[in-house]
Design an enzyme around this catalytic site. Structure first.
Site, PDB file in Angstrom:
ATOM      1  N   PRO A  10       0.793  -1.223   0.000  1.00 10.93           N
ATOM      2  CA  PRO A  10       0.000   0.000   0.000  1.00 10.93           C
ATOM      3  C   PRO A  10       0.827   1.276   0.000  1.00 10.93           C
ATOM      4  CG  PRO A  10      -0.132  -1.103   2.131  1.00 10.93           C
ATOM      5  CD  PRO A  10       0.539  -2.050   1.177  1.00 10.93           C
ATOM      6  N   ASN A  11       0.334   2.249  -0.728  1.00  8.71           N
ATOM      7  CA  ASN A  11       0.867   3.609  -0.819  1.00  8.71           C
ATOM      8  C   ASN A  11       2.142   3.716  -1.646  1.00  8.71           C
ATOM      9  OD1 ASN A  11      -1.163   4.857   0.907  1.00  8.71           O
ATOM     10  ND2 ASN A  11      -0.207   3.687   2.568  1.00  8.71           N
ATOM     11  N   ARG A  18       5.382  10.922  -2.551  1.00  4.36           N
ATOM     12  CA  ARG A  18       5.066  10.660  -1.149  1.00  4.36           C
ATOM     13  C   ARG A  18       6.309  10.848  -0.284  1.00  4.36           C
ATOM     14  NH1 ARG A  18       4.648   4.608   1.299  1.00  4.36           N
ATOM     15  NH2 ARG A  18       3.999   5.186   3.398  1.00  4.36           N
ATOM     16  N   TYR A  23      11.297   8.584   1.307  1.00  2.00           N
ATOM     17  CA  TYR A  23      11.214   7.479   0.351  1.00  2.00           C
ATOM     18  C   TYR A  23      11.912   7.750  -0.982  1.00  2.00           C
ATOM     19  CZ  TYR A  23       7.790   5.814   3.740  1.00  2.00           C
ATOM     20  OH  TYR A  23       7.177   5.406   4.891  1.00  2.00           O
ATOM     21  N   ASN A  74       7.956  -5.526  -0.942  1.00  2.00           N
ATOM     22  CA  ASN A  74       7.919  -4.404  -0.006  1.00  2.00           C
ATOM     23  C   ASN A  74       6.469  -4.316   0.453  1.00  2.00           C
ATOM     24  OD1 ASN A  74       7.799  -2.090   1.444  1.00  2.00           O
ATOM     25  ND2 ASN A  74       8.900  -0.813  -0.018  1.00  2.00           N
ATOM     26  N   ALA A  77       3.088  -0.688   4.956  1.00  2.00           N
ATOM     27  CA  ALA A  77       2.682  -0.730   6.364  1.00  2.00           C
ATOM     28  C   ALA A  77       2.125  -2.089   6.787  1.00  2.00           C
ATOM     29  CB  ALA A  77       1.661   0.364   6.646  1.00  2.00           C
ATOM     30  N   GLU A  98      12.291  -9.542   1.867  1.00  2.00           N
ATOM     31  CA  GLU A  98      11.551  -8.349   2.269  1.00  2.00           C
ATOM     32  C   GLU A  98      12.453  -7.128   2.107  1.00  2.00           C
ATOM     33  OE1 GLU A  98      10.308  -8.577   6.363  1.00  2.00           O
ATOM     34  OE2 GLU A  98       9.962  -6.415   6.478  1.00  2.00           O
ATOM     35  N   HIS A 100      12.713  -2.679   2.221  1.00  2.00           N
ATOM     36  CA  HIS A 100      12.133  -1.383   2.574  1.00  2.00           C
ATOM     37  C   HIS A 100      13.057  -0.277   2.111  1.00  2.00           C
ATOM     38  CE1 HIS A 100       9.011  -3.188   5.022  1.00  2.00           C
ATOM     39  NE2 HIS A 100       9.943  -4.033   5.445  1.00  2.00           N
ATOM     40  N   ARG A 107      13.130   4.305  12.685  1.00  2.00           N
ATOM     41  CA  ARG A 107      11.968   5.198  12.614  1.00  2.00           C
ATOM     42  C   ARG A 107      11.072   5.002  13.843  1.00  2.00           C
ATOM     43  NH1 ARG A 107       9.286   4.934   6.917  1.00  2.00           N
ATOM     44  NH2 ARG A 107       8.275   6.794   7.780  1.00  2.00           N
TER      45      ARG A 107
END
Ligand code: DQA
Length: 147
Positions: A10-11, A18, A23, A74, A77, A98, A100, A107
């Protein structure tokens, strides 16, 4: 030929616009193009999919059982919330890496936990768009060791 599912959660369709300070300025299309270029040097074929919906991501993982040798994901969230995505990865039994863009461990505390990491081959974080390239490289090396 090695077949890889590249899954963006998502996103991530908003990449480039964004929070670029976190990012980066690369779009999802830029990242997919860089992955395809790397894959071409390794006799790998990629199918890339982005979804903002948990069930669509899970269906893509289920479908991958029929055609893919591995998964690069990825999860956005959903990394921190989705037991269902974790179960799908475990059920598929395909080597999964995985990735990111940001260093989730540096964070907010809620991002420090990945529910998916325990069922993945490994995790690459914090290198911006290059996390994807490093992840794909690691996955392809795992599937076809060079040495
Ligand atoms: C992300 C990190 C997640 O915590 C966040 O929700 C994202 C992007 C990353 O690539 O850095 O959507 O997966």
């Amino acid at each position: 030929m090695t077949h890889i599912l590249v899954l963006h959660g998502p996103n991530l369709n908003l990449l480039g616009e964004r929070q670029p300070e976190i990012y980066g300025y690369q779009t999802l299309a830029d990242i997919d193009a860089a992955l395809v270029a790397l894959a071409a040097t390794r006799q790998a074929h990629l199918r890339s999919q982005q979804s903002n919906h948990e069930g669509v991501l899970i269906d893509a993982i289920h479908d991958a059982r029929a055609w893919a040798n591995g998964i690069l994901v990825n999860p956005g969230a959903y990394t921190h919330t989705s037991y269902a995505l974790r179960d799908a990865i475990a059920a598929a039994s395909l080597p999964t890496v995985e990735v990111h863009l940001s260093n989730i461990h540096a964070r907010e505390p809620f991002r420090h936990t990945s529910l998916l990491a325990p069922v993945c081959l490994g995790q690459i974080v914090g290198f911006g768009w290059r996390s994807y390239l490093l992840g794909l490289q690691a996955l392809l090396d795992h599937l076809s060791p060079i040495a």
